[in-house]
Structure formats: C-alpha cells, structure tokens
Design a protein around this motif. Structure first.
Motif, PDB file in Angstrom:
ATOM      1  N   SER A  20      26.299  63.057  15.278  1.00  0.00           N
ATOM      2  CA  SER A  20      26.502  61.627  15.545  1.00  0.00           C
ATOM      3  C   SER A  20      27.615  61.054  14.672  1.00  0.00           C
ATOM      4  O   SER A  20      28.107  59.951  14.931  1.00  0.00           O
ATOM      5  N   GLY A  21      27.982  61.789  13.634  1.00  0.00           N
ATOM      6  CA  GLY A  21      29.099  61.338  12.807  1.00  0.00           C
ATOM      7  C   GLY A  21      28.693  60.697  11.485  1.00  0.00           C
ATOM      8  O   GLY A  21      29.472  59.951  10.878  1.00  0.00           O
ATOM      9  N   LYS A  22      27.507  61.038  11.001  1.00  0.00           N
ATOM     10  CA  LYS A  22      27.026  60.431   9.749  1.00  0.00           C
ATOM     11  C   LYS A  22      27.934  60.764   8.571  1.00  0.00           C
ATOM     12  O   LYS A  22      28.317  59.889   7.787  1.00  0.00           O
ATOM     13  N   THR A  24      30.979  61.824   8.562  1.00  0.00           N
ATOM     14  CA  THR A  24      32.310  61.249   8.779  1.00  0.00           C
ATOM     15  C   THR A  24      32.303  59.767   8.422  1.00  0.00           C
ATOM     16  O   THR A  24      33.205  59.266   7.731  1.00  0.00           O
ATOM     17  N   ASP A  79      22.920  60.503   3.326  1.00  0.00           N
ATOM     18  CA  ASP A  79      23.470  61.165   4.508  1.00  0.00           C
ATOM     19  C   ASP A  79      22.553  62.314   4.901  1.00  0.00           C
ATOM     20  O   ASP A  79      22.697  63.446   4.428  1.00  0.00           O
ATOM     21  N   ARG A 124      27.002  75.089  11.977  1.00  0.00           N
ATOM     22  CA  ARG A 124      25.765  74.587  12.608  1.00  0.00           C
ATOM     23  C   ARG A 124      25.364  75.600  13.662  1.00  0.00           C
ATOM     24  O   ARG A 124      26.116  75.845  14.599  1.00  0.00           O
TER      25      ARG A 124
END
Ligand code: CTP
Ligand code: MG
Length: 173
Positions: A20-22, A24, A79, A124
């Motif tokens: 989801s871009g956490k 980033t 995070d 991942r």
C-alpha cells in the motif's frame, strides 16, 4: 491536497496492506529516526526482516523503543501493517502510557495494485492469498478503528490521494 492534521507529539500508526506504500509514505514525510518499522525490528532480533516467527519479539522491542521516544517527547511513526486490532491496541496502550495522542493513517490502494507492487519485490515472498487476507482485515478495520482510541483516523484512498497528502502539525500548547 489532503491535509493530515497530526499533533506535534503523536504516535502515528500507519495502517495498510503490503504494497500500500507505508514505507514509501514514511520515508517521504518523516525523518528516518522517527520511523519504527516492523521489518527493521525483525531484522534486529532475528537477522531476517521476513522472519514472521520473530514478530512477537520484534514488536516487544518496537513498543519498548516507541515508549522511550514518546517519554522523551518525540513524534514516533510505526511502519507496520497494523491490520489486527491487537496490534493497534498495543500502540494505543503505549501512547496512553506516555500521555501521547495516538493517530492512525490508513493507506488504502486497490488490492490489484498492492499485489502488483508486492509481487515485484524480491524481498516479499508470500502469496496472493496472504494479501487477500490482509485486504479483508483492512476492510474490517474501518469499523473498529473509530472505537479503538485513536484521536484521529485519517484515511487516504487511492494513489492520487496518498500522493497529494501533506502533513500539518498541530501545536499542543
Ligand atoms: N511503490 C511505488 N509507488 C508508490 C509507492 C510504492 O512504486 N507510490 C513501490 C515501492 O517502491 C515498493 C512497493 O511499491 O517497491 C511497495 O511500497 P512500500 O512503500 O514498500 O509498501 P509497504 O506498504 O511498506 O509494503 P510492506 O507492508 O510489504 O512493507
Ligand atoms: Mg514497508
């Protein structure tokens, strides 16, 4: 532009599925030292940021450091996916113990995009079904977040809204 009001001393819980871009978002808006990531703590305690069997110890350590930072009056960002009520409850507890306001920032992107990003990462290795479960957990989280004790729940929906977000710090005194 979505403006996220965040108390200048807060415990900020990022909430979102893998991809989801956490991380980033955290890199973009906060100093590295303000961000405590579950990956970094897994690596610290187990030499492997993907070792899920190290999660309990990693989160113990993360909560401990978060407490030290909050006691010293330092804004702290967590995070981690924070998709489970028990994970968020632990953060609300640490914040309360230090008289700091807990704030949630939800990053919600289409599951297909999250999968595309996650699948492209060599670091991942979990499958599509794991991401699907995370998405279900996120949908469930919406109803729960409001009554878990977060002072604010900011929701950023979609890539554009996440991209356009700016943080505005609220003076406490
Ligand atoms: N990414 C991207 N464009 C964005 C945000 C992220 O291309 N606007 C890419 C990142 O470069 C990364 C991947 O998508 O390769 C996942 O982003 P990340 O911020 O790492 O997502 P997290 O939510 O932190 O994922 P995880 O929970 O797995 O750590
Ligand atoms: Mg990440």
């Amino acid at each position: 532009m979505s403006v996220l009001d965040i108390p200048e001393l807060a415990l900020v819980a990022l909430v979102g599925v893998s991809g989801s871009g956490k991380s980033t978002f955290a890199r973009r808006h906060f100093a590295p030292s303000q961000v405590l990531s579950s990956d970094a703590f897994r690596a610290m305690v187990a030499d492997d940021e993907n070792d899920q069997s190290a999660s309990a110890d990693a989160f113990d350590a993360l909560h401990y450091v978060a407490g030290k930072r909050l006691r010293a009056g330092r804004l702290t960002v967590v995070d981690a996916t924070n998709l489970q009520p028990h994970a968020r409850a632990a953060l609300v507890r640490v914040a309360r113990e230090h008289d700091v306001l807990p704030v949630a920032v939800v990053l919600d992107v289409p599951e297909a995009l999250a999968w595309e990003r996650t699948d492209a990462r060599a670091d991942r290795t979990f499958g599509r079904q794991v991401l699907a479960r995370m998405s279900r957990d996120l949908r469930r989280s919406y109803a729960q977040l409001a009554r878990e004790g977060f002072r604010k729940v900011h929701v950023l929906r979609g890539v554009d809204e996440i991209e356009a977000a700016e943080i505005r710090y609220e003076r406490l005194f």
